[in-house]
Design a protein around this motif. Structure first.
Motif, short mmCIF file in Angstrom:
data_model
loop_
_atom_site.label_atom_id
_atom_site.label_comp_id
_atom_site.label_asym_id
_atom_site.label_seq_id
_atom_site.Cartn_x
_atom_site.Cartn_y
_atom_site.Cartn_z
N GLU A 35 64.76 -11.49 31.96
CA GLU A 35 65.50 -12.55 32.56
C GLU A 35 65.10 -12.65 33.97
O GLU A 35 64.96 -13.76 34.44
CB GLU A 35 66.80 -12.29 32.34
N VAL A 36 65.02 -11.38 34.78
CA VAL A 36 64.52 -11.65 36.11
C VAL A 36 63.26 -12.23 36.15
O VAL A 36 62.72 -13.02 37.04
CB VAL A 36 64.60 -10.20 36.52
N ILE A 37 62.41 -11.85 35.31
CA ILE A 37 60.87 -12.40 35.29
C ILE A 37 60.93 -13.89 35.20
O ILE A 37 60.05 -14.66 35.82
CB ILE A 37 59.90 -11.74 34.32
N THR A 38 61.64 -14.30 33.99
CA THR A 38 61.90 -15.84 33.89
C THR A 38 62.31 -16.57 35.25
O THR A 38 61.86 -17.42 35.32
CB THR A 38 62.60 -16.05 32.61
N ASP A 39 63.38 -15.97 35.87
CA ASP A 39 63.96 -16.51 36.79
C ASP A 39 63.00 -16.51 37.95
O ASP A 39 62.98 -17.77 38.81
CB ASP A 39 65.34 -15.64 37.27
N ASP A 40 62.01 -15.59 38.05
CA ASP A 40 61.19 -15.82 39.22
C ASP A 40 60.17 -16.94 39.38
O ASP A 40 59.79 -17.64 40.04
CB ASP A 40 60.07 -14.46 39.33
N LEU A 41 59.97 -17.37 38.09
CA LEU A 41 59.28 -18.71 37.87
C LEU A 41 59.92 -19.84 38.59
O LEU A 41 59.17 -20.86 39.06
CB LEU A 41 59.00 -19.07 36.36
N ARG A 42 61.43 -20.00 38.34
CA ARG A 42 62.00 -21.28 39.02
C ARG A 42 62.23 -20.76 40.52
O ARG A 42 62.30 -21.86 41.14
CB ARG A 42 63.52 -20.97 38.33
N ILE A 43 62.51 -19.52 40.80
CA ILE A 43 62.20 -19.26 42.42
C ILE A 43 60.88 -19.78 42.91
O ILE A 43 61.04 -20.12 44.11
CB ILE A 43 62.49 -17.79 42.49
N ASN A 44 59.94 -19.32 42.36
CA ASN A 44 58.46 -19.88 42.88
C ASN A 44 58.47 -21.21 43.11
O ASN A 44 57.98 -21.83 43.96
CB ASN A 44 57.49 -19.27 42.24
N ALA A 45 58.98 -22.27 42.04
CA ALA A 45 58.89 -23.55 41.89
C ALA A 45 59.65 -23.96 43.38
O ALA A 45 59.08 -25.11 43.77
CB ALA A 45 59.51 -24.17 40.76
N LEU A 46 60.80 -23.50 43.35
CA LEU A 46 61.76 -24.07 44.68
C LEU A 46 60.99 -23.83 45.82
O LEU A 46 61.12 -24.39 46.77
CB LEU A 46 63.08 -23.25 44.34
N SER A 47 60.28 -22.63 45.75
CA SER A 47 59.75 -22.18 47.11
C SER A 47 58.64 -23.25 47.57
O SER A 47 58.48 -23.56 48.69
CB SER A 47 59.21 -20.63 46.96
N VAL A 48 58.03 -23.54 46.51
CA VAL A 48 56.75 -24.59 46.85
C VAL A 48 57.46 -25.85 47.10
O VAL A 48 57.04 -26.48 47.78
CB VAL A 48 55.95 -24.76 45.46
N GLU A 49 58.62 -26.21 46.57
CA GLU A 49 59.40 -27.42 46.85
C GLU A 49 59.60 -27.36 48.36
O GLU A 49 59.33 -28.34 49.16
CB GLU A 49 60.46 -27.68 46.08
#
Length: 218
Positions: A44-58
């Motif tokens: 779940e942490v690994i999946t969450d990291d994808l969303r975190i990366n997307a927000l960071s890019v935003e």
């Protein structure tokens, strides 16, 4: 026009707070997964990291847009650069939480544990999560004094890391069966220590944002 820009700037700041909360939640999950050998939570942490990366890019894109289109004055420009820099630190915090989660997934559930290290790693995790929560609050409040106090806690993490190195090394020398486990403990300690460094970086950003002083707190 100026009022509309200030609203955009507030939303921009809010995104950093959202990112920080998400990174801290990922760390909480990663530590829980490590303590309880919970592979599902680690994934779940690994999946969450994808969303975190997307927000960071935003956030990064928003920074460029605000600078190019709005031509902010000095004070607002400082805010934008502070968020831009802190965004990178927070994203790396989430990366280290993900590294801890990956340790959980790849380790053998039957590997020998070193009980003393379980306690120390747990303490390191708790301190690190407290530091992240506190630095978010210090950022929101523009609290330079609190930022400096938070940065001082990084030395606690350094001390715990050295303890883990010492205990793990001695345990691995005397018992070959704990070598893999010992390496995993050291790896988690390294990740937590690095997170402490990134929190300290954010503390430095808070000092700069609210005082204009460029300082090194590490």
């Amino acid at each position: 026009m100026r009022e509309a820009f200030q609203e955009e700037l507030e939303k921009f700041l809010d995104k950093l707070i959202m990112l920080s909360n998400s990174a801290n939640e990922s760390l909480h999950k990663a530590m829980k997964a490590f303590e309880e050998d919970d592979n599902e939570l680690a994934h779940e942490v690994i999946t969450d990291d994808l969303r975190i990366n997307a927000l960071s890019v935003e956030i990064e894109r928003d920074a460029y847009r605000l600078i190019v289109l709005q031509q902010p004055v000095t004070g607002d420009l400082r805010k934008i650069f502070t968020v831009f820099s802190a965004n990178s630190d927070v994203e790396r915090i989430a990366d280290h939480a993900t590294s801890i989660a990956r340790t959980v997934i790849r380790r053998n559930p039957n590997e020998e544990k070193i009980e003393r290290l379980d306690d120390i790693v747990k303490q390191m995790g708790e301190i690190t999560q407290e530091m992240i929560s506190d630095v978010i609050q210090a950022f929101v409040n523009g609290d330079v004094k609190q930022a400096r106090k938070i940065a001082e806690r990084d030395s606690e993490l350094d001390e715990f890391q050295q303890q883990i190195y010492g205990i793990a090394s001695r345990s691995m020398e005397s018992d070959a069966e704990v070598i893999i486990g010992g390496i995993n403990y050291i790896g988690v300690a390294n990740n937590l220590e690095r997170i402490g460094d990134y929190v300290t970086n954010i503390c430095e950003r808070i000092v700069y944002l609210n005082s204009g002083d460029i300082v090194e707190l590490n």
